[in-house]
Design a protein around this motif. Structure first.
Motif, PDB file in Angstrom:
ATOM      1  N   PRO A   1      -3.405  18.163  15.953  1.00  4.89           N
ATOM      2  CA  PRO A   1      -4.156  18.011  17.208  1.00  4.89           C
ATOM      3  C   PRO A   1      -3.536  16.991  18.164  1.00  4.89           C
ATOM      4  CG  PRO A   1      -5.665  18.194  15.372  1.00  4.89           C
ATOM      5  CD  PRO A   1      -4.292  18.081  14.774  1.00  4.89           C
ATOM      6  N   SER A   2      -3.081  15.870  17.630  1.00  2.00           N
ATOM      7  CA  SER A   2      -2.478  14.847  18.500  1.00  2.00           C
ATOM      8  C   SER A   2      -1.124  15.298  19.017  1.00  2.00           C
ATOM      9  CB  SER A   2      -2.344  13.512  17.745  1.00  2.00           C
ATOM     10  OG  SER A   2      -1.455  13.627  16.657  1.00  2.00           O
ATOM     11  N   MET A   3      -0.347  16.009  18.180  1.00  2.00           N
ATOM     12  CA  MET A   3       0.957  16.508  18.629  1.00  2.00           C
ATOM     13  C   MET A   3       0.784  17.591  19.689  1.00  2.00           C
ATOM     14  SD  MET A   3       3.410  16.730  15.243  1.00  2.00           S
ATOM     15  CE  MET A   3       4.104  15.243  14.499  1.00  2.00           C
ATOM     16  N   ARG A   4      -0.204  18.459  19.512  1.00  2.48           N
ATOM     17  CA  ARG A   4      -0.450  19.504  20.512  1.00  2.48           C
ATOM     18  C   ARG A   4      -0.861  18.887  21.835  1.00  2.48           C
ATOM     19  NH1 ARG A   4      -4.587  21.932  19.710  1.00  2.48           N
ATOM     20  NH2 ARG A   4      -5.331  21.430  17.601  1.00  2.48           N
ATOM     21  N   SER A   5      -1.662  17.850  21.751  1.00  2.55           N
ATOM     22  CA  SER A   5      -2.111  17.164  22.965  1.00  2.55           C
ATOM     23  C   SER A   5      -0.930  16.529  23.698  1.00  2.55           C
ATOM     24  CB  SER A   5      -3.144  16.093  22.604  1.00  2.55           C
ATOM     25  OG  SER A   5      -3.558  15.379  23.742  1.00  2.55           O
ATOM     26  N   ALA A   6       0.002  15.993  22.923  1.00  2.00           N
ATOM     27  CA  ALA A   6       1.180  15.343  23.505  1.00  2.00           C
ATOM     28  C   ALA A   6       2.256  16.337  23.910  1.00  2.00           C
ATOM     29  CB  ALA A   6       1.764  14.339  22.516  1.00  2.00           C
ATOM     30  N   LYS A   7       2.092  17.597  23.474  1.00  2.00           N
ATOM     31  CA  LYS A   7       3.084  18.645  23.738  1.00  2.00           C
ATOM     32  C   LYS A   7       4.450  18.312  23.162  1.00  2.00           C
ATOM     33  CE  LYS A   7       0.804  21.679  26.331  1.00  2.00           C
ATOM     34  NZ  LYS A   7       0.688  23.124  26.018  1.00  2.00           N
ATOM     35  N   GLN A   8       4.438  17.609  22.053  1.00  2.00           N
ATOM     36  CA  GLN A   8       5.695  17.314  21.374  1.00  2.00           C
ATOM     37  C   GLN A   8       5.407  16.816  19.958  1.00  2.00           C
ATOM     38  OE1 GLN A   8       7.846  14.155  23.286  1.00  2.00           O
ATOM     39  NE2 GLN A   8       6.228  12.660  23.015  1.00  2.00           N
ATOM     40  N   GLY A   9       6.420  16.916  19.114  1.00  2.61           N
ATOM     41  CA  GLY A   9       6.294  16.456  17.736  1.00  2.61           C
ATOM     42  C   GLY A   9       7.341  17.115  16.873  1.00  2.61           C
ATOM     43  N   LEU A  10       7.611  16.495  15.751  1.00  2.00           N
ATOM     44  CA  LEU A  10       8.586  17.013  14.798  1.00  2.00           C
ATOM     45  C   LEU A  10       8.019  16.866  13.394  1.00  2.00           C
ATOM     46  CD1 LEU A  10      11.434  17.942  13.856  1.00  2.00           C
ATOM     47  CD2 LEU A  10      12.150  15.536  14.016  1.00  2.00           C
ATOM     48  N   VAL A  11       8.040  17.961  12.635  1.00  3.59           N
ATOM     49  CA  VAL A  11       7.613  17.915  11.237  1.00  3.59           C
ATOM     50  C   VAL A  11       8.798  18.337  10.369  1.00  3.59           C
ATOM     51  CG1 VAL A  11       5.954  18.664   9.513  1.00  3.59           C
ATOM     52  CG2 VAL A  11       5.260  18.534  11.921  1.00  3.59           C
ATOM     53  N   ILE A  12       9.203  17.446   9.475  1.00  8.60           N
ATOM     54  CA  ILE A  12      10.315  17.704   8.566  1.00  8.60           C
ATOM     55  C   ILE A  12       9.742  17.850   7.163  1.00  8.60           C
ATOM     56  CG2 ILE A  12      12.456  16.789   7.588  1.00  8.60           C
ATOM     57  CD1 ILE A  12      12.805  15.196  10.207  1.00  8.60           C
ATOM     58  N   ASN A  13      10.107  18.931   6.490  1.00 11.41           N
ATOM     59  CA  ASN A  13       9.568  19.231   5.170  1.00 11.41           C
ATOM     60  C   ASN A  13      10.681  19.262   4.127  1.00 11.41           C
ATOM     61  OD1 ASN A  13       6.624  20.264   5.949  1.00 11.41           O
ATOM     62  ND2 ASN A  13       8.064  21.166   7.405  1.00 11.41           N
ATOM     63  N   LEU A  14      10.524  18.484   3.071  1.00 11.83           N
ATOM     64  CA  LEU A  14      11.484  18.509   1.969  1.00 11.83           C
ATOM     65  C   LEU A  14      11.176  19.706   1.088  1.00 11.83           C
ATOM     66  CD1 LEU A  14      13.750  16.329   1.447  1.00 11.83           C
ATOM     67  CD2 LEU A  14      11.994  15.693   3.095  1.00 11.83           C
ATOM     68  N   SER A  15      12.135  20.581   0.964  1.00 17.62           N
ATOM     69  CA  SER A  15      11.917  21.817   0.215  1.00 17.62           C
ATOM     70  C   SER A  15      12.961  21.938  -0.889  1.00 17.62           C
ATOM     71  CB  SER A  15      11.957  23.011   1.176  1.00 17.62           C
ATOM     72  OG  SER A  15      11.657  24.203   0.505  1.00 17.62           O
ATOM     73  N   THR A  16      13.330  23.173  -1.206  1.00 17.49           N
ATOM     74  CA  THR A  16      14.318  23.435  -2.246  1.00 17.49           C
ATOM     75  C   THR A  16      14.978  24.762  -1.935  1.00 17.49           C
ATOM     76  OG1 THR A  16      14.620  23.689  -4.634  1.00 17.49           O
ATOM     77  CG2 THR A  16      12.599  24.573  -3.706  1.00 17.49           C
ATOM     78  N   GLY A  17      15.775  25.263  -2.853  1.00 20.10           N
ATOM     79  CA  GLY A  17      16.424  26.551  -2.633  1.00 20.10           C
ATOM     80  C   GLY A  17      15.515  27.718  -2.939  1.00 20.10           C
ATOM     81  N   ALA A  18      14.219  27.472  -3.020  1.00 21.97           N
ATOM     82  CA  ALA A  18      13.263  28.497  -3.460  1.00 21.97           C
ATOM     83  C   ALA A  18      13.245  29.722  -2.564  1.00 21.97           C
ATOM     84  CB  ALA A  18      11.858  27.917  -3.538  1.00 21.97           C
ATOM     85  N   SER A  19      13.582  29.551  -1.274  1.00 22.41           N
ATOM     86  CA  SER A  19      13.574  30.713  -0.398  1.00 22.41           C
ATOM     87  C   SER A  19      14.749  31.635  -0.684  1.00 22.41           C
ATOM     88  CB  SER A  19      13.613  30.273   1.070  1.00 22.41           C
ATOM     89  OG  SER A  19      14.829  29.611   1.357  1.00 22.41           O
ATOM     90  N   GLY A  20      15.715  31.132  -1.455  1.00 17.46           N
ATOM     91  CA  GLY A  20      16.869  31.948  -1.798  1.00 17.46           C
ATOM     92  C   GLY A  20      16.759  32.599  -3.156  1.00 17.46           C
ATOM     93  N   PHE A  21      16.283  31.855  -4.141  1.00 23.63           N
ATOM     94  CA  PHE A  21      16.124  32.391  -5.489  1.00 23.63           C
ATOM     95  C   PHE A  21      15.206  31.481  -6.289  1.00 23.63           C
ATOM     96  CE2 PHE A  21      19.705  29.489  -5.552  1.00 23.63           C
ATOM     97  CZ  PHE A  21      19.528  28.762  -6.715  1.00 23.63           C
TER      98      PHE A  21
END
Length: 284
Positions: free
Chosen positions: A123-143
């Motif tokens: 909600p606060s990012m939408r109000s500001a019309k900006q923001g960055l979300v970085i997510n630590l993931s893995t190779g799960a989307s590949g295999f």
């Protein structure tokens, strides 16, 4: 320019290194972790004594905890420029030998945890019309990987969420990035997660011990061979934050062991995915 950055799961590993790296770069870092008055008190106190870092107690598996933490953060800082979803647990065992409860516990942290953080900050990012979300993931989307199926499934679900919500948030100027980071010596597997808990099922797989041992040796040998340094992830996150708005990729792999195959897969998938979606008249 200094940014207000919230990081989940900063007691060890990538989270702690990232907090230190970004604080040293002059950003206002809110390092969140659970049990700041319990088992994590020592690390919480140490981080609190470092310039540009404030430690806030937050358990991503608890909606009230996440809500309370972000209400405090937004009231004090006014906004959040960057959210880094790092908190996660792992686990090992036969997929069949996990109880439904253990599957739920894995997803509660690895999948629902980031969603709780997203919902608290958007909600606060939408109000500001900006923001960055970085997510630590893995190779799960590949295999997927045998004997780590619940973990891989939770991360694959997260990848799917990120990919879809990125399109939904585009008009609000909010960017989303997934980092498929591969295997690093962060001690994550030693911290305790959710392992298979139906022992009677595990016993029906007589070669499980040998196979999980071989998997562990394979991972360890690759970590040694490619000198996988967790600081690579912290530096990569810093690079993403420093990038100009609108230039950040949806996926930002940092896995030397993959030797470029992850980039190859991500590039091919993006092209095929867009072509496929276009057949349905969907712009992604």
């Amino acid at each position: 320019m200094s940014k207000v950055i919230v990081i989940t799961g900063t007691s060890t590993g990538f989270g702690k290194l990232t907090a230190l790296t970004l604080a040293a770069d002059g950003h206002a870092v809110i390092a969140t972790m659970r049990n700041t008055d319990g088992k994590n008190k020592l690390v919480a106190d140490k981080l609190s004594n470092i310039d540009n870092i404030e430690v806030v107690d937050m358990d991503v598996a608890s909606e009230p905890s996440v809500t309370d933490a972000f209400e405090y953060i937004l009231k004090k800082y006014g906004n959040v420029d960057v959210l880094i979803n790092n908190a996660a647990v792992t686990g090992f065992g036969i997929a069949e030998a996990y109880s439904i409860e253990s599957y739920k516990n894995m997803f509660d942290i690895n999948f629902y945890g980031p969603i709780r953080a997203y919902q608290a900050v958007l909600p606060s990012m939408r109000s500001a019309k900006q923001g960055l979300v970085i997510n630590l993931s893995t190779g799960a989307s590949g295999f997927s990987v045998p004997y780590m199926v619940p973990y891989m499934a939770s991360k694959f679900a997260l990848e799917t969420f990120i990919e879809g919500i990125d399109s939904e948030l585009r008009d609000f100027g909010i960017e989303n990035v997934s980092i498929p980071c591969g295997v690093y010596p962060t001690g994550m597997g030693e911290k305790g997660g959710f392992n298979a808990d139906r022992e009677e099922i595990t016993l029906a797989y007589p070669d499980f011990g040998q196979r999980i041992g071989d998997l562990g040796k394979a991972f360890y040998s690759k970590v040694e061979e490619f000198k996988m340094d967790p600081q690579t992830i912290a530096n990569g996150i810093k690079s993403l934050i420093d990038m100009e708005k609108g230039t950040r990729p949806l996926r930002y792999p940092l896995d030397a062991i993959a030797q470029g195959t992850d980039v190859e897969f991500i590039t091919a998938k993006r092209k095929i995915k867009r072509k496929w979606a276009s057949k349905y008249g969907i712009d992604i």
